[in-house]
Design a protein around this motif. Sequence first.
Motif, mmCIF file in Angstrom:
data_model
loop_
_atom_site.group_PDB
_atom_site.id
_atom_site.type_symbol
_atom_site.label_atom_id
_atom_site.label_comp_id
_atom_site.label_asym_id
_atom_site.label_seq_id
_atom_site.Cartn_x
_atom_site.Cartn_y
_atom_site.Cartn_z
ATOM 1 N N LYS A 61 16.798 54.505 72.691
ATOM 2 C CA LYS A 61 17.806 53.750 73.441
ATOM 3 C C LYS A 61 19.214 53.992 72.900
ATOM 4 O O LYS A 61 20.215 53.784 73.619
ATOM 5 C CB LYS A 61 17.472 52.263 73.370
ATOM 6 N N ASN A 62 19.296 54.434 71.655
ATOM 7 C CA ASN A 62 20.610 54.605 71.026
ATOM 8 C C ASN A 62 20.883 56.056 70.639
ATOM 9 O O ASN A 62 21.484 56.325 69.593
ATOM 10 C CB ASN A 62 20.698 53.698 69.794
ATOM 11 N N VAL A 63 20.428 56.961 71.477
ATOM 12 C CA VAL A 63 20.710 58.382 71.267
ATOM 13 C C VAL A 63 22.224 58.588 71.311
ATOM 14 O O VAL A 63 22.907 58.085 72.204
ATOM 15 C CB VAL A 63 20.029 59.242 72.358
ATOM 16 N N GLY A 64 22.741 59.298 70.342
ATOM 17 C CA GLY A 64 24.179 59.527 70.250
ATOM 18 C C GLY A 64 24.838 58.624 69.224
ATOM 19 O O GLY A 64 25.985 58.853 68.844
ATOM 20 N N SER A 65 24.115 57.572 68.807
ATOM 21 C CA SER A 65 24.671 56.651 67.804
ATOM 22 C C SER A 65 23.937 56.756 66.472
ATOM 23 O O SER A 65 24.020 55.851 65.637
ATOM 24 C CB SER A 65 24.587 55.212 68.319
ATOM 25 N N GLU A 66 23.212 57.847 66.264
ATOM 26 C CA GLU A 66 22.361 57.998 65.074
ATOM 27 C C GLU A 66 23.109 57.870 63.758
ATOM 28 O O GLU A 66 22.522 57.505 62.732
ATOM 29 C CB GLU A 66 21.645 59.357 65.083
ATOM 30 N N HIS A 67 24.423 58.199 63.787
ATOM 31 C CA HIS A 67 25.180 58.213 62.539
ATOM 32 C C HIS A 67 25.937 56.910 62.263
ATOM 33 O O HIS A 67 26.658 56.817 61.266
ATOM 34 C CB HIS A 67 26.150 59.393 62.540
ATOM 35 N N ASP A 90 10.771 53.794 67.441
ATOM 36 C CA ASP A 90 11.006 54.939 68.336
ATOM 37 C C ASP A 90 11.760 54.500 69.588
ATOM 38 O O ASP A 90 12.667 55.211 70.067
ATOM 39 C CB ASP A 90 9.676 55.588 68.730
ATOM 40 N N ALA A 91 11.382 53.336 70.113
ATOM 41 C CA ALA A 91 12.050 52.823 71.311
ATOM 42 C C ALA A 91 13.521 52.526 71.019
ATOM 43 O O ALA A 91 14.402 52.797 71.853
ATOM 44 C CB ALA A 91 11.342 51.563 71.793
ATOM 45 N N ARG A 103 17.070 53.822 59.822
ATOM 46 C CA ARG A 103 16.353 55.087 59.591
ATOM 47 C C ARG A 103 15.881 55.174 58.138
ATOM 48 O O ARG A 103 14.817 55.726 57.842
ATOM 49 C CB ARG A 103 17.248 56.280 59.937
ATOM 50 N N ASN A 104 16.663 54.599 57.213
ATOM 51 C CA ASN A 104 16.266 54.583 55.800
ATOM 52 C C ASN A 104 15.028 53.698 55.576
ATOM 53 O O ASN A 104 14.210 53.985 54.701
ATOM 54 C CB ASN A 104 17.419 54.083 54.925
ATOM 55 N N ILE A 105 14.940 52.621 56.371
ATOM 56 C CA ILE A 105 13.735 51.787 56.305
ATOM 57 C C ILE A 105 12.520 52.649 56.634
ATOM 58 O O ILE A 105 11.502 52.618 55.930
ATOM 59 C CB ILE A 105 13.821 50.597 57.298
ATOM 60 N N ASN A 106 12.640 53.422 57.701
ATOM 61 C CA ASN A 106 11.527 54.286 58.124
ATOM 62 C C ASN A 106 11.208 55.340 57.065
ATOM 63 O O ASN A 106 10.032 55.677 56.840
ATOM 64 C CB ASN A 106 11.865 54.967 59.450
ATOM 65 N N TYR A 107 12.251 55.830 56.373
ATOM 66 C CA TYR A 107 12.028 56.809 55.292
ATOM 67 C C TYR A 107 11.140 56.203 54.196
ATOM 68 O O TYR A 107 10.164 56.828 53.755
ATOM 69 C CB TYR A 107 13.374 57.240 54.699
ATOM 70 N N HIS A 108 11.480 54.999 53.762
ATOM 71 C CA HIS A 108 10.695 54.354 52.695
ATOM 72 C C HIS A 108 9.275 54.036 53.161
ATOM 73 O O HIS A 108 8.331 54.094 52.372
ATOM 74 C CB HIS A 108 11.395 53.089 52.210
#
Length: 429
Positions: free
Chosen positions: A273-279, A268-269, A287-292
Motif C-alpha cells: 500500500k505504501n510503494v514509493g515511501s519505502e525510505h 506485506d499488505a 522493515r527493521n522489525i521484519n529483519y529481526h
Amino acid sequence: MKNNEVTVSLENVSKIFNKTNWVIKKINLKINKGEGLAIIGPNQSGKSVLARLIASQIKQSGGIIQYNFNDENVMANIGFQFRQTTWPEGFTVKEVFSLYKNINDIQDKEWIDDLVEVFGIDLRWNKTLSSCNTSWLQLFSIALAIINRPRLVVLDEVSSSIGLDFKIKILKFLKEYKEKYEASFVVISPDDSTFELLCERVIVLDNGFIISDDHVSDWQKNLTFEKYSLNIMDAISQEEIKVKPDPLFKPILKKFEDNRKIFKEHYDAFLEKNVGSEHESNIVYIRNINYHLNELENVLVSLLSTAINRKNIDEVLLHTKMAIKISKKTRKRVTKLESKVKYKKSALLFFTKTEKFFLFLEEDLYKSFKSNKYIVYATELTAQLSKKELEQLSSLKKKYIQEEIRAMKFENKSIKKQQKLEKKKIKGR
C-alpha cells in the motif's frame, strides 16, 4: 544375560548453577540393574556433575530422576566416592572407618574383614588420614562408598598411580561385588583396566549433552576402549560429532511460524500500500522489525539441527527484544504524525492488526527463554502450550493429586476399620 530392570532413570534432567551456568542439559538416561556405565568426555563437559546427580548428591534444576530399589531409603542404596582427600587433622583411618561402619550398622564381620584386607586398611589402621598419600585416600573413599553394600555405585576416580597388583586386586573385588549383588556401576573417565573389568557401556558428554551412547557388545572385535576414547575425543575436537537437537524446538518453531504468518500478511499488505515511501524513516523502522523477525526465525530453525547453547539462546533474546522495542517506539512515532502524512492510517492499522503477534513475542517467547523454561522445564508437549494452558494443566495436576491423596486416606481408614473389626471378632471367640 542382560538385565533389563532399570536401577535409575533420568528424564529431561538439567542442572544450572547460579542461574546462568548450564552444566547438564536435558539428559535422558537409563541405567540397568547390574550394568557398568562409563562416562567420558572433554574437560568441563559435565561428567562429575552428572555423576553427582545420578548419586543424588545434588538436586537437579529440572527433569525427573527415579530410582528402583527394593526399599524406600534411596541414599542407603547409593554408594558415592567422594573426591576429597583432605580430612580434619588428628582423625585416624580406624576412627573414620569405624564411624561409617557404625552409622550404617554393619554387623557382617566377614564383609568388614574383606574390605579391610582388600583396600589395605589394616596396614594403615592407626595412621592419621592426613599422613596417608592421596592415591590411597581415593581408594579408601571407594571402600567407604560400598561399606553398606549399595545397589548403585558411583566412582569418580579409581587411582592410576598405585601399584598394578594392588589396583587389579581392588578392581577384581569390585567386579565380584557387582556380579554378586547385581549392582549398577557408574565410573567417570575410567582407564583401560577399570573399564574392562567394570563397564559394558559408555556414554560421551560434551558441553552438558550426551553425544554418544554405545554398548561394548556392538563394537568391532579389534576396537579397544583406548582406541574408542581417542577416536571420539578426536571427533569432538574436529567438530565431526553434532549433538542431537532437542525435539521440543519443533513445536516452538511451529508456534512462532503460525503467529509470524499473520504478521507477514499484514506486513506485506502495508508495504504494498505504501510503494514509493519505502525510505520514510518510520517505514524503515517497520522493515527493521521484519529483519529481526527473519533473524529470529533463522535461530529457531537452527535449533532443529543444532544443540541448544548460551549463544543461540542469547540470539533469540536479542532479536525478540529488538523487534518488540522497535515496534513500540515506531508505533509511538506514528501516533504523533500529522493526519496528512500519507502512510499514517495504514501504519496504525498494521500495528493494530499485529498486536497479538507482539504480545506473543513479549509474554510467551521472550519470557520463556529468559526464564530458562525451554532449557530446564519444557517437554515436547508443554512447549506447545500457552501460559494460560500451562496454568490450567498445573491446576488439573494439583486437583488430581489431591483426589489421589483423599482416596488413599479413605482407603487407609477403611483398612484400619476392617482391622479393628477383625480384632474384635478374635477377642469374642
